[in-house]
Design an enzyme around this catalytic site. Structure first.
Site, short mmCIF file in Angstrom:
data_model
loop_
_atom_site.label_atom_id
_atom_site.label_comp_id
_atom_site.label_asym_id
_atom_site.label_seq_id
_atom_site.Cartn_x
_atom_site.Cartn_y
_atom_site.Cartn_z
N HIS A 604 0.84 -1.20 0.00
CA HIS A 604 0.00 0.00 0.00
C HIS A 604 0.87 1.25 0.00
O HIS A 604 0.71 2.14 0.82
CB HIS A 604 -0.92 0.02 1.23
CG HIS A 604 -1.79 -1.19 1.33
ND1 HIS A 604 -2.38 -1.60 2.50
CD2 HIS A 604 -2.17 -2.10 0.38
CE1 HIS A 604 -3.09 -2.70 2.29
NE2 HIS A 604 -2.97 -3.03 1.01
C1 LIG Z 1 0.05 -8.36 -4.22
C2 LIG Z 1 -0.86 -7.22 -3.86
C3 LIG Z 1 -1.99 -7.46 -3.10
C4 LIG Z 1 -2.84 -6.42 -2.78
N1 LIG Z 1 -3.98 -6.70 -2.11
C5 LIG Z 1 -4.89 -5.71 -1.90
C6 LIG Z 1 -6.15 -6.00 -1.35
O1 LIG Z 1 -6.50 -7.15 -1.05
N2 LIG Z 1 -7.03 -4.99 -1.16
C7 LIG Z 1 -6.72 -3.71 -1.49
O2 LIG Z 1 -7.53 -2.81 -1.28
N3 LIG Z 1 -5.52 -3.41 -2.00
C8 LIG Z 1 -4.61 -4.39 -2.25
N4 LIG Z 1 -3.42 -4.08 -2.84
C9 LIG Z 1 -3.14 -2.68 -3.19
C10 LIG Z 1 -4.04 -2.12 -4.29
O3 LIG Z 1 -4.39 -3.12 -5.23
C11 LIG Z 1 -3.32 -0.96 -4.99
O4 LIG Z 1 -2.94 0.00 -4.04
C12 LIG Z 1 -4.21 -0.26 -6.01
O5 LIG Z 1 -4.69 -1.17 -6.96
C13 LIG Z 1 -3.42 0.86 -6.69
O6 LIG Z 1 -4.23 1.56 -7.59
P1 LIG Z 1 -3.61 2.70 -8.50
O7 LIG Z 1 -4.70 3.14 -9.39
O8 LIG Z 1 -2.95 3.71 -7.65
O9 LIG Z 1 -2.43 2.02 -9.33
P2 LIG Z 1 -2.39 0.67 -10.17
O10 LIG Z 1 -3.63 -0.11 -10.01
O11 LIG Z 1 -1.11 0.02 -9.83
O12 LIG Z 1 -2.38 1.17 -11.68
C14 LIG Z 1 -1.29 1.75 -12.31
C15 LIG Z 1 -1.30 1.31 -13.76
O13 LIG Z 1 -0.39 2.12 -14.50
C16 LIG Z 1 0.31 1.31 -15.41
N5 LIG Z 1 1.56 1.99 -15.76
C17 LIG Z 1 2.61 2.24 -14.96
N6 LIG Z 1 3.56 2.90 -15.64
C18 LIG Z 1 3.08 3.07 -16.89
C19 LIG Z 1 3.62 3.68 -18.05
N7 LIG Z 1 4.82 4.26 -18.05
N8 LIG Z 1 2.86 3.67 -19.18
C20 LIG Z 1 1.63 3.09 -19.22
N9 LIG Z 1 1.09 2.50 -18.13
C21 LIG Z 1 1.81 2.50 -16.98
C22 LIG Z 1 0.52 0.02 -14.64
O14 LIG Z 1 0.82 -1.05 -15.50
C23 LIG Z 1 -0.82 -0.13 -13.95
O15 LIG Z 1 -1.76 -0.82 -14.74
C24 LIG Z 1 -2.54 -5.10 -3.18
C25 LIG Z 1 -1.40 -4.85 -3.91
C26 LIG Z 1 -0.56 -5.90 -4.29
C27 LIG Z 1 0.65 -5.61 -5.12
#
Ligand SMILES: Cc1cc2nc3c(=O)[nH]c(=O)nc-3n(C[C@H](O)[C@H](O)[C@H](O)COP(=O)(O)OP(=O)(O)OC[C@H]3O[C@@H](n4cnc5c(N)ncnc54)[C@H](O)[C@@H]3O)c2cc1C
Ligand SMILES: *[C@@H]1O[C@H](CO)[C@@H](O)[C@H](O)[C@H]1NC(C)=O
Ligand SMILES: *[C@@H]1O[C@H](CO)[C@@H](O)[C@H](O)[C@H]1NC(C)=O
Ligand SMILES: *[C@@H]1O[C@H](CO)[C@@H](O)[C@H](O)[C@H]1NC(C)=O
Ligand SMILES: *[C@@H]1O[C@H](CO)[C@@H](O)[C@H](O)[C@H]1NC(C)=O
Length: 679
Positions: A604
């Protein structure tokens, strides 16, 4: 036939394990010349060495041998992607072959926040959006909740590692903690454990009180509810839950008696059984998950699938943004450079560039584009357009998986060796309601405030995650060991500590540190957009964090000592670790040492693009998520969360996407029929 294929593919994934070294093998790219060659673009499983290792070890059975054959003949051929036929597709709108040169908005990253944002902005057909995503679409196997831990070690995850920090993650490979992030259409919601949490009311009240107007608990709850389609038996009438959205939030259909014991033990120690996401009462509850009919409900599945045919939304997988184009004189963002199929392209924007690349890639892209801490950027040779503390704050939620209780009954825990077999997969396909729909064995969530907390309000400092088993539950001769491998625990450490109870019935609760006092940061390694940034967790550098963990461990022991667990003969297992051999088992010093050996993250990471008013010296974006001092550029992902919250960050990420969509519609006056929805 299909079923057979699925099973074979299941086994293929199971035999795949960590690739250990972290960096994906991409040739160094000259910043000025993107005609680079990325190796391994095809194929999820570039693992010939791993497979060879399994062949030598106890994986040698007829089924796995068959898979080895498939892999030898199939995967070693560079141009074959065997999984492609099971993969979701996003056909370009209007028969286009490549995106247009200009859009109203370009969103970088189709993760938890970006997927929601793209879906909401394109509700207005006059608004065009290009959604650039580095990863591939989901496939059938990512839908299986019990397989969550496997995907951390495939191409569906960015293989980030925390820098080595002496005295933490001591039991991990190379003494480094693994920080995977989702690399998929759907982002980290495609590989996560699907736990649904919103944070306690005080978390958001405090964020709002720091000058972040519009982010109080009452403000954010509207957006959680806007997404949500709750199906939670017993909480149908709750004013905090909604059935009108599209994001399924449900209970896990099956449970073990360990969950009953956890909830009962909680009540004995004064923790009522509640909807842990409701604000009034802090307590324990059955885990709520983003799973429906036994299938993972990622942000992409929920928010992008139904919009695939929108003519104004171009979803472009396997495209990596390498730079945001910012006019250095007017300090205005005007486009994005991205690489798709080895070709460098540019898309300009009529309105805004929106960064939703997550808490690691968003700050990295900002810095690569000239927005970040002046001194650091100059040192890696990047011209500074706007000096801002990008990446300077980083909080994470760490947990300790090593407090394990043996029990004297068998067939109680969820054991992988009993779940991922052919009858179970068949049943899952038919009904979706057996052990395969368990999100990695998580069954219960409990919020507690330990006795060492000096918070004046009733704010929890620990979340307990009750497991229908423990990290030994996926061991044994046929076990995948995916959870321990996902944490990168070294085999000799694991076997030395838990070898004699591997694959037996156990109970554990992971304490997760909700309000860490230790603060990390991240910075660029160099100016190559294909390099990983340097990640510094600074875990446990504040002694209060250690004290909170020890207090939590004592509380878990008290739970295990209540009658419901004693009925099961719960007994703490005295694990031995090399670094801790001189310490008396169960002393505070022993637990600190154990914690420093098995320091595990729940992934997180937040605050790297911290939200705050202009007066906040640590802020990167303002309360409307606009980058301070740069026009037409916002960050919309979990990296904007300014301080620790009592929540796993997937639901907060989606909520941020919902709220940002409204702020943007409001700013550009692009509500359908000019109808303001919220705010
Ligand atoms: C193993 C694991 C288990 C987890 N379990 C939970 C859980 O049970 N419950 C919960 O609430 N949270 C959980 N989390 C955390 C939660 O899933 C994340 O904090 C959340 O999904 C992040 O959302 P976001 O939109 O910030 O980023 P992300 O969902 O990470 O999205 C970022 C996106 O940007 C893309 N990207 C990055 N750089 C580039 C680029 N240069 N060009 C194009 N695309 C790019 C990535 O590929 C990705 O698809 C978990 C995380 C992990 C790793
Ligand atoms: C980019 O690389 C290609 C192939 O390696 C080379 O032919 C070309 O001259 C390079 N261009 C620049 C601007 O460096
Ligand atoms: C446990 O389950 C297995 C198969 O599921 C069964 O063969 C065995 O008898 C069970 N053991 C006990 C003690 O119930
Ligand atoms: C487990 O231990 C408890 C407490 O010692 C005891 O009451 C119970 O009968 C035991 N159960 C089994 C199956 O041995
Ligand atoms: C789209 O634009 C047209 C022409 O400007 C306008 O008439 C129409 O109302 C707009 N539709 C929406 C949903 O805003």
């Amino acid at each position: 036939m299909i079923l057979k294929l699925i099973i074979v593919l299941l086994l293929v994934i199971i035999t795949k394990s960590s690739d250990g070294n972290g960096e994906t093998s991409i040739e160094t790219v000259d910043e000025e010349n993107y005609t680079y060659k990325a190796k391994n673009i095809k194929g999820d499983l570039k693992i010939p060495n791993e497979i060879k290792r399994h062949e030598r070890s106890n994986f040698y059975n007829p089924a796995v041998n068959l898979i080895s054959e498939i892999i030898r003949t199939g995967f070693e051929s560079k141009n074959l992607d065997l999984f492609d036929f099971l993969r979701d597709k996003y056909p370009p709108p209007g028969g286009l072959k490549t995106p247009l040169p200009e859009y109203d908005f370009v969103i970088i990253g189709a993760g938890s926040a970006g997927s929601v944002l793209a879906s909401r902005l394109t509700e207005n057909r006059n608004i065009s959006v290009l959604l650039v995503e580095n990863g591939k679409p989901e496939m059938l196997l990512t839908d299986i909740p019990a397989m969550a831990p496997y995907f951390q070690s495939t191409d569906y995850a960015w293989q980030y590692y925390m820098e080595h920090q002496p005295g933490v993650c001591m039991g991990m490979e190379n003494e480094r903690c693994f920080w995977p992030r989702g690399n998929a259409v759907g982002g980290t919601s495609v590989i996560n454990y699907m736990i649904y949490t919103r944070g306690r009311p005080q978390d958001w009240e405090r964020i709002a009180a720091n000058g972040n107007y519009g982010w109080s608990y009452n403000d954010v709850i509207k957006y959680y509810k806007k997404s949500e389609k709750a199906n939670l038996n017993g909480y149908e009438r709750s004013p905090y839950r909604s059935r009108d959205g599209i994001l399924p939030v449900e209970f896990v259909p099956k449970k073990t008696k360990l969950l009953d014991a956890f909830l009962e033990a909680g009540r004995i120690l004064g923790h009522p059984t509640v909807d842990y996401n409701a604000p009034e009462v802090m307590g324990f509850g059955k885990v709520q998950v983003t799973i429906s009919n036994g299938r993972r409900q990622s942000a992409a599945k929920v928010f992008l699938h139904s919009q695939k045919n929108r003519p104004n939304l171009y979803i472009l997988p396997e495209a990596k943004a390498t730079k945001i184009l910012i006019d250095p004189v007017t300090k205005t963002a005007y486009g994005v450079e991205y690489v798709h199929k080895n070709v460098l392209r540019t898309a300009t924007v009529r309105k805004e560039v929106i960064l939703s690349a997550g808490p690691i890639a968003s700050p990295q892209l900002l810095m690569l584009s000239g927005v970040g801490p002046k001194e650091h950027m100059t040192s890696v040779g990047i011209n500074v357009i706007k000096d801002l503390p990008v990446g300077r704050t980083l909080y994470d939620h760490i947990c300790f998986p090593g407090i394990i209780f043996t029990i004297n009954e068998t067939n109680v825990s969820l054991m992988e060796s009993k779940a991922l077999n052919i009858p179970d997969v068949t049943e899952w396909l038919r009904n979706g309601d057996n052990d395969i729909s368990s999100p990695g064995g998580v069954e219960g969530i409990g919020y507690i405030k330990t006795h060492v907390s000096n918070d004046l309000e009733l704010v929890p400092d620990i979340e307990l995650i009750s497991i229908g088993g423990s990290i030994v539950s996926d061991g044994g001769p046929s076990g995948s060991k995916a959870v321990r491998r996902g944490m990168r625990i070294r085999d000799e450490i694991f076997n030395g500590a838990f070898g004699s109870i591997d694959n037996t019935d156990t109970w554990s609760a992971f304490p997760m540190l909700l309000q860490p006092k230790s603060v990390g940061y991240l910075e660029l390694k160099d100016k190559n957009p294909f390099s990983h940034p340097r990640l510094y967790g600074n875990y446990l550098t504040d002694p209060r964090d250690v004290a909170t963990f020890v207090a939590a461990i004592r509380h878990i022991q008290a739970l295990a000592n209540t009658e419901p667990f004693q009925r099961l003969g719960a007994k703490i297992y005295p694990a031995k670790y090399p670094a801790c051999h001189s310490l008396k088992f169960d002393s505070d010093e022993y637990w600190e040492c154990a914690l420093r050996t098995l320091t595990a993250t729940l992934h997180h990471q937040i605050a790297t693009c911290r939200m705050g008013p202009e007066s906040d010296p640590l802020a990167v974006v303002d309360p409307e998520l606009r980058v301070h001092g740069v026009k037409r550029l916002r960050v919309v992902d979990t990296g904007i969360i300014p301080m620790p919250i009592s929540a796993h960050t997937n639901a907060p990420g989606m909520m941020i996407g919902e709220k940002a969509a409204d702020m943007i519609k409001n700013f550009w006056n692009i509500y359908i029929n000019n109808k303001v929805q919220y705010s």
